[in-house]
Write a protein that holds these residues in place. Sequence first.
Motif, mmCIF file in Angstrom:
data_model
loop_
_atom_site.group_PDB
_atom_site.id
_atom_site.type_symbol
_atom_site.label_atom_id
_atom_site.label_comp_id
_atom_site.label_asym_id
_atom_site.label_seq_id
_atom_site.Cartn_x
_atom_site.Cartn_y
_atom_site.Cartn_z
ATOM 1 N N LEU A 1 0.897 -62.795 16.377
ATOM 2 C CA LEU A 1 1.551 -62.601 17.496
ATOM 3 C C LEU A 1 2.077 -63.828 18.454
ATOM 4 O O LEU A 1 1.139 -64.443 18.518
ATOM 5 C CB LEU A 1 0.765 -61.456 18.389
ATOM 6 C CG LEU A 1 0.231 -60.263 17.772
ATOM 7 C CD1 LEU A 1 -0.563 -59.464 18.541
ATOM 8 C CD2 LEU A 1 1.748 -59.410 17.548
ATOM 9 N N ILE A 2 3.161 -63.553 19.162
ATOM 10 C CA ILE A 2 3.453 -64.684 20.247
ATOM 11 C C ILE A 2 2.805 -64.468 21.388
ATOM 12 O O ILE A 2 2.489 -63.529 21.937
ATOM 13 C CB ILE A 2 4.970 -64.733 20.229
ATOM 14 C CG1 ILE A 2 5.580 -64.716 18.991
ATOM 15 C CG2 ILE A 2 5.274 -65.630 21.168
ATOM 16 C CD1 ILE A 2 7.119 -64.561 19.004
ATOM 17 N N VAL A 3 1.992 -65.870 21.807
ATOM 18 C CA VAL A 3 1.496 -65.913 23.205
ATOM 19 C C VAL A 3 2.227 -66.669 24.152
ATOM 20 O O VAL A 3 3.335 -67.413 24.025
ATOM 21 C CB VAL A 3 0.116 -67.079 22.925
ATOM 22 C CG1 VAL A 3 -0.294 -67.235 24.342
ATOM 23 C CG2 VAL A 3 -0.791 -66.275 22.093
ATOM 24 N N VAL A 4 2.339 -65.864 25.637
ATOM 25 C CA VAL A 4 3.262 -66.336 26.409
ATOM 26 C C VAL A 4 2.565 -66.769 27.542
ATOM 27 O O VAL A 4 1.133 -66.034 27.727
ATOM 28 C CB VAL A 4 4.413 -65.308 26.629
ATOM 29 C CG1 VAL A 4 5.132 -65.147 25.467
ATOM 30 C CG2 VAL A 4 3.836 -63.977 27.068
ATOM 31 N N THR A 5 3.235 -67.415 28.758
ATOM 32 C CA THR A 5 2.455 -67.495 30.052
ATOM 33 C C THR A 5 3.296 -66.513 31.131
ATOM 34 O O THR A 5 4.591 -66.324 30.861
ATOM 35 C CB THR A 5 2.502 -68.765 30.412
ATOM 36 O OG1 THR A 5 3.758 -69.382 30.629
ATOM 37 C CG2 THR A 5 1.622 -69.655 29.586
ATOM 38 N N GLY A 6 2.628 -65.982 31.966
ATOM 39 C CA GLY A 6 3.219 -65.339 33.115
ATOM 40 C C GLY A 6 3.175 -63.703 32.460
ATOM 41 O O GLY A 6 2.392 -63.301 31.712
ATOM 42 N N ILE A 7 4.064 -62.992 33.275
ATOM 43 C CA ILE A 7 3.876 -61.506 33.065
ATOM 44 C C ILE A 7 4.863 -60.963 32.193
ATOM 45 O O ILE A 7 4.857 -59.559 31.730
ATOM 46 C CB ILE A 7 3.740 -60.585 34.440
ATOM 47 C CG1 ILE A 7 5.257 -60.927 35.199
ATOM 48 C CG2 ILE A 7 2.782 -61.131 35.286
ATOM 49 C CD1 ILE A 7 5.559 -60.194 36.435
ATOM 50 N N LEU A 8 5.942 -61.624 31.961
ATOM 51 C CA LEU A 8 6.970 -61.053 31.000
ATOM 52 C C LEU A 8 6.446 -61.235 29.449
ATOM 53 O O LEU A 8 6.074 -62.188 29.186
ATOM 54 C CB LEU A 8 8.365 -61.924 31.233
ATOM 55 C CG LEU A 8 9.153 -61.780 32.493
ATOM 56 C CD1 LEU A 8 10.290 -62.631 32.573
ATOM 57 C CD2 LEU A 8 9.353 -60.384 32.896
ATOM 58 N N PRO A 9 6.793 -59.966 28.779
ATOM 59 C CA PRO A 9 6.187 -59.787 27.482
ATOM 60 C C PRO A 9 7.315 -60.650 26.618
ATOM 61 O O PRO A 9 8.297 -60.769 26.902
ATOM 62 C CB PRO A 9 6.451 -58.260 27.249
ATOM 63 C CG PRO A 9 7.373 -57.966 28.031
ATOM 64 C CD PRO A 9 7.326 -58.538 29.207
ATOM 65 N N GLN B 1 7.726 -59.764 20.241
ATOM 66 C CA GLN B 1 6.758 -59.771 19.090
ATOM 67 C C GLN B 1 7.531 -59.546 17.681
ATOM 68 O O GLN B 1 8.389 -58.870 17.646
ATOM 69 C CB GLN B 1 5.575 -58.769 19.143
ATOM 70 C CG GLN B 1 4.553 -59.059 20.501
ATOM 71 C CD GLN B 1 4.115 -60.547 20.492
ATOM 72 O OE1 GLN B 1 3.927 -61.463 19.360
ATOM 73 N NE2 GLN B 1 3.403 -61.045 21.292
ATOM 74 N N PRO B 2 7.331 -60.201 16.581
ATOM 75 C CA PRO B 2 7.828 -60.257 15.379
ATOM 76 C C PRO B 2 7.745 -58.598 14.815
ATOM 77 O O PRO B 2 6.641 -58.141 14.887
ATOM 78 C CB PRO B 2 6.850 -61.027 14.618
ATOM 79 C CG PRO B 2 6.374 -62.300 15.370
ATOM 80 C CD PRO B 2 5.990 -61.519 16.652
ATOM 81 N N ALA B 3 8.765 -58.223 14.376
ATOM 82 C CA ALA B 3 8.959 -56.963 13.917
ATOM 83 C C ALA B 3 8.134 -56.543 12.870
ATOM 84 O O ALA B 3 7.277 -55.646 12.603
ATOM 85 C CB ALA B 3 10.378 -56.573 13.706
ATOM 86 N N GLU B 4 7.899 -57.757 11.927
ATOM 87 C CA GLU B 4 7.027 -57.555 10.901
ATOM 88 C C GLU B 4 5.637 -57.398 11.216
ATOM 89 O O GLU B 4 5.008 -56.615 10.723
ATOM 90 C CB GLU B 4 7.400 -58.596 9.802
ATOM 91 C CG GLU B 4 6.472 -58.720 8.390
ATOM 92 C CD GLU B 4 6.915 -59.772 7.521
ATOM 93 O OE1 GLU B 4 6.227 -59.737 6.648
ATOM 94 O OE2 GLU B 4 7.625 -60.539 7.978
ATOM 95 N N SER B 5 5.335 -58.109 12.197
ATOM 96 C CA SER B 5 3.900 -58.081 12.554
ATOM 97 C C SER B 5 3.479 -56.389 13.162
ATOM 98 O O SER B 5 2.343 -55.941 13.019
ATOM 99 C CB SER B 5 3.671 -59.278 13.665
ATOM 100 O OG SER B 5 3.482 -60.322 12.937
ATOM 101 N N LEU B 6 4.331 -56.146 14.039
ATOM 102 C CA LEU B 6 4.342 -54.889 14.860
ATOM 103 C C LEU B 6 4.173 -53.644 13.647
ATOM 104 O O LEU B 6 3.227 -52.794 13.924
ATOM 105 C CB LEU B 6 5.424 -54.673 15.620
ATOM 106 C CG LEU B 6 5.696 -55.662 16.942
ATOM 107 C CD1 LEU B 6 6.801 -55.232 17.784
ATOM 108 C CD2 LEU B 6 4.382 -55.534 17.653
ATOM 109 N N GLY B 7 4.949 -53.874 12.580
ATOM 110 C CA GLY B 7 4.805 -52.890 11.617
ATOM 111 C C GLY B 7 3.716 -52.971 10.689
ATOM 112 O O GLY B 7 3.033 -51.752 10.334
#
Length: 237
Positions: free
Chosen positions: A132-140, A143-149
Amino acid sequence: MSEWKAKRFWKETSVAEAQDGWQVLLDGRPVRTPLKAPMILPTREMAEAVAIEWDAQEGVIDPLSMPVTRSANAAIDKVSVQHSEVAAMLSAYAETDLLCHRAEAPRELAEQQNKGWNPVLDWAEKTYNAPLIVVTGILPADQPAESLGIYARTVAGYRPFSLTALHDLISLSGSLVLGLYVANGKMDPDDAWHLSRIDEDWQISQWGEDEEATEMAETKRAAFRHAANFLRLAQGS
């Protein structure tokens, strides 16, 4: 007119093996759920825990003192008949997982998040091959579709009683990954709850405690611990 309340009517509480599981008997009569479904439990350990709760009732029956019974009722009456919907709702947490959102400042808070959350995300990536991708701030992040699946299929593989526990582990913490971490026995639930509260605990350290918020947090912590215990009972370990 006063509200009618159920009172203890039985003398003996016992546990017996049933088809496809275990059941609790009150004077030889099996316990049923609020929707009158047979309460068939997946393990003897859970049946014994439910039996202890029923045997402890004196006078008026107090459902609030019976957490294992209430979770078992939810697993049978709600989760088992809405399994795919519950699984889909929980797997969606991966899209905005708490552990993926880091503070830009102050530096001390960001360091606490990195130290506490990175090992959990690393474990999930290696275990499920689903980064999963890590971000800063509140905006999402997208995320990779394969990971979500992968996470969706993982959650969908939980049986109703375990999924009931996973529901609370995820929804209370705000993190699918952290919920799975606890479900896999990788962390004590109290330690995991502390990880989910890094942001809130930071605010408390800066501005002091709010009594009402603290009381609510303690209630949620107890529910989180119960969910971990219910999962243990569901798995018979």
